[in-house]
Write a protein that holds these residues in place. Structure first.
Motif, short mmCIF file in Angstrom:
data_model
loop_
_atom_site.label_atom_id
_atom_site.label_comp_id
_atom_site.label_asym_id
_atom_site.label_seq_id
_atom_site.Cartn_x
_atom_site.Cartn_y
_atom_site.Cartn_z
N ARG A 178 -10.06 -0.39 -10.02
CA ARG A 178 -9.13 -1.51 -10.17
C ARG A 178 -8.57 -1.51 -11.59
NH1 ARG A 178 -9.91 -7.88 -8.41
NH2 ARG A 178 -7.81 -8.52 -9.03
N CYS A 231 -4.68 -3.20 2.53
CA CYS A 231 -5.16 -3.86 1.33
C CYS A 231 -5.17 -5.36 1.60
CB CYS A 231 -4.23 -3.54 0.17
SG CYS A 231 -4.73 -4.24 -1.40
N THR A 245 -3.65 -3.40 -9.59
CA THR A 245 -3.75 -2.39 -8.54
C THR A 245 -5.20 -2.16 -8.15
OG1 THR A 245 -3.90 -0.56 -10.12
CG2 THR A 245 -1.69 -1.18 -9.37
N GLU A 292 -9.85 6.22 -3.69
CA GLU A 292 -9.96 7.68 -3.67
C GLU A 292 -10.85 8.06 -2.49
OE1 GLU A 292 -8.47 9.76 -5.92
OE2 GLU A 292 -9.21 11.52 -4.81
N SER A 339 -3.09 3.60 -2.87
CA SER A 339 -2.88 2.63 -3.94
C SER A 339 -2.40 1.31 -3.35
CB SER A 339 -1.87 3.15 -4.95
OG SER A 339 -1.71 2.23 -6.02
N CYS A 340 -2.90 0.22 -3.90
CA CYS A 340 -2.45 -1.12 -3.51
C CYS A 340 -1.96 -1.82 -4.76
CB CYS A 340 -3.61 -1.89 -2.89
SG CYS A 340 -3.25 -3.65 -2.60
N VAL A 341 -0.75 -2.32 -4.70
CA VAL A 341 -0.17 -3.04 -5.82
C VAL A 341 0.01 -4.50 -5.41
CG1 VAL A 341 1.75 -3.26 -7.42
CG2 VAL A 341 1.02 -0.99 -6.64
N ASP A 387 -6.97 1.12 -6.34
CA ASP A 387 -6.82 2.44 -5.76
C ASP A 387 -8.06 2.82 -4.97
OD1 ASP A 387 -4.95 3.98 -8.49
OD2 ASP A 387 -4.38 2.55 -6.94
N ARG A 424 -5.50 9.72 -1.85
CA ARG A 424 -5.66 8.57 -2.74
C ARG A 424 -4.65 7.50 -2.32
NH1 ARG A 424 -7.98 8.02 -7.86
NH2 ARG A 424 -7.21 6.26 -9.08
N GLU A 455 0.84 -1.19 0.00
CA GLU A 455 0.00 0.00 0.00
C GLU A 455 0.87 1.25 0.00
OE1 GLU A 455 -1.96 -2.91 3.05
OE2 GLU A 455 0.05 -2.16 2.60
#
Length: 124
Positions: free
Chosen positions: A70, A94, A76, A80, A20-22, A78, A18, A5
């Motif tokens: 997604r 995540c 990923t 928001e 983000s998760c990868v 995300d 925002r 994350e």
């Protein structure tokens, strides 16, 4: 599956962030992804998740303020977050697991075996 994350931080009430998760690792299994949060002294709460059919579920506490998106190609998810409130302060995580395990339970923490390390969000 490894999850990382990013995007947390400190913001004033009414502001936006925002996250983000990868996801990386197993590329042969279809996975559901979700966002959870946990404030000190409280249980982990599912706030936004992608169900096995691709539909998105939101917790009532964030509906209308938070939106997930997604990107399958980039693996990923995300988040928001708009109109942030002090009660949104928490560690945000995540989570991922196979679609055959999550089904339509994307906001229930117990179905997930894979978790990121979390990113802190502080709203003052």
């Amino acid at each position: 599956v490894q999850l990382v994350e990013s995007g947390g931080g400190s913001v004033q009430a009414g502001g936006s962030l925002r996250l983000s998760c990868v996801a990386s690792g197993d590329t042969h299994t279809r996975y559901c992804l979700a966002w959870f949060r946990q404030a000190p002294g409280k249980e982990r709460e599912g706030i936004a998740g992608v169900d096995s059919d691709g539909s998105i579920s939101y917790a009532d506490s964030v509906k209308g303020r938070f939106t997930v998106s997604r990107d399958h190609a980039k693996a990923t998810l995300d988040l928001e977050m708009n109109t942030l409130k002090p009660e949104d302060t928490a560690m945000y995580y995540c989570a991922a697991d196979a679609v055959t395990r999550v089904l339509y339970d994307s906001l229930r923490a117990a179905v997930y075996r894979y978790w990121g390390q979390g990113t802190q969000v502080t709203v003052s």
